[in-house]
Design a protein around this motif. Sequence first.
Motif, PDB file in Angstrom:
ATOM      1  N   VAL A 106       0.839  -1.205   0.000  1.00 41.94           N
ATOM      2  CA  VAL A 106       0.000   0.000   0.000  1.00 41.94           C
ATOM      3  C   VAL A 106       0.866   1.243   0.000  1.00 41.94           C
ATOM      4  O   VAL A 106       0.633   2.204  -0.738  1.00 41.94           O
ATOM      5  CB  VAL A 106      -0.939  -0.002   1.225  1.00 41.94           C
ATOM      6  N   LEU A 127      -3.671   5.679   4.016  1.00 40.16           N
ATOM      7  CA  LEU A 127      -4.406   6.198   2.867  1.00 40.16           C
ATOM      8  C   LEU A 127      -5.291   7.379   3.249  1.00 40.16           C
ATOM      9  O   LEU A 127      -5.470   8.312   2.461  1.00 40.16           O
ATOM     10  CB  LEU A 127      -5.244   5.092   2.228  1.00 40.16           C
ATOM     11  N   SER A 133      -3.830   6.537  -5.964  1.00 41.69           N
ATOM     12  CA  SER A 133      -3.371   5.239  -5.451  1.00 41.69           C
ATOM     13  C   SER A 133      -4.397   4.142  -5.655  1.00 41.69           C
ATOM     14  O   SER A 133      -4.046   2.989  -5.942  1.00 41.69           O
ATOM     15  CB  SER A 133      -3.059   5.344  -3.953  1.00 41.69           C
ATOM     16  N   THR A 134      -5.673   4.493  -5.501  1.00 44.16           N
ATOM     17  CA  THR A 134      -6.728   3.478  -5.498  1.00 44.16           C
ATOM     18  C   THR A 134      -7.593   3.474  -6.752  1.00 44.16           C
ATOM     19  O   THR A 134      -8.272   2.484  -7.030  1.00 44.16           O
ATOM     20  CB  THR A 134      -7.653   3.689  -4.291  1.00 44.16           C
ATOM     21  N   LYS A 147     -10.144   5.374  -6.996  1.00 42.32           N
ATOM     22  CA  LYS A 147     -11.484   5.778  -6.566  1.00 42.32           C
ATOM     23  C   LYS A 147     -11.725   7.261  -6.851  1.00 42.32           C
ATOM     24  O   LYS A 147     -10.807   8.064  -6.906  1.00 42.32           O
ATOM     25  CB  LYS A 147     -11.658   5.498  -5.074  1.00 42.32           C
TER      26      LYS A 147
END
Length: 261
Positions: free
Chosen positions: A6, A139, A241-242, A244
């Motif tokens: 992560v 995060l 990073s995600t 989303k």
Amino acid sequence: MRNTVVRRTALAASVAALALLGTACGSSPEPAKSAGDGGDKSSGTSGEEKTAVKALTAAELEKAALTQADVKSGTLDEKVPAKDNLAQEKVTSDKAECAPLAYLQSGTHVGKPAATVKRLWKGDAPKPAAGAKDEDQFLARLNVPQAILTLASYEDGGAEQVMKDLNNSVDKCAAGFAFNVTGEKNNALKVTKTAAPEGADEALAVTLIVDAGRKAPMKSVVVRKGSTVLFAPVVNIASISTGKDYAYPTEIVEAQLTKLG
């Protein structure tokens, strides 16, 4: 192991986000520049006539730009090293018609303004949920919108031309384009218009889906008030990073429009 993955993913996303927003993590006022024609007069979809409104001087633009007292949340930085101001010539696009979008997303201006001033705004990080895992807390700390705000004034209808050129770019580059920022190649896979804010003479909101190792959204808003244009691209490293979605912080645009009057 998951913690490490992560964090590595987030670090890579941070690099990608900064590349897409130029080298600047913040910006300082730029000196006044010679007025230009604002780009190709034949491009764009708007039939607006040139404005007779005089361009703001560098000093007037500085007074009109946001300060910390003008924003309700986050941190606004007015002064950063000159080396962190990304020059327009440091950004190139594989398609000439997509260059305005590349400039916008990279945290610089479009066209040839008479004067510019920049600010960096960073939102407040949300608190992680109670009992959240370490990677989720990490995060959460990255879930912060960051905007490079460029306020630019234009002579001879240049502000209207900027809006025409950007609208033209969205129409012609909807299927994607490639661009370089200080030598770093970036790929925009898709470009779409979204709901633009009210209160301006003209406004445009754009979402780019970029290739950051995953498909991720990056959002920008441009508003024109008379001969002055605000360029406000926003990145969210957690989103990079995600992949989303994230909410665009409309309060910064609203605050700038209010101050412009």
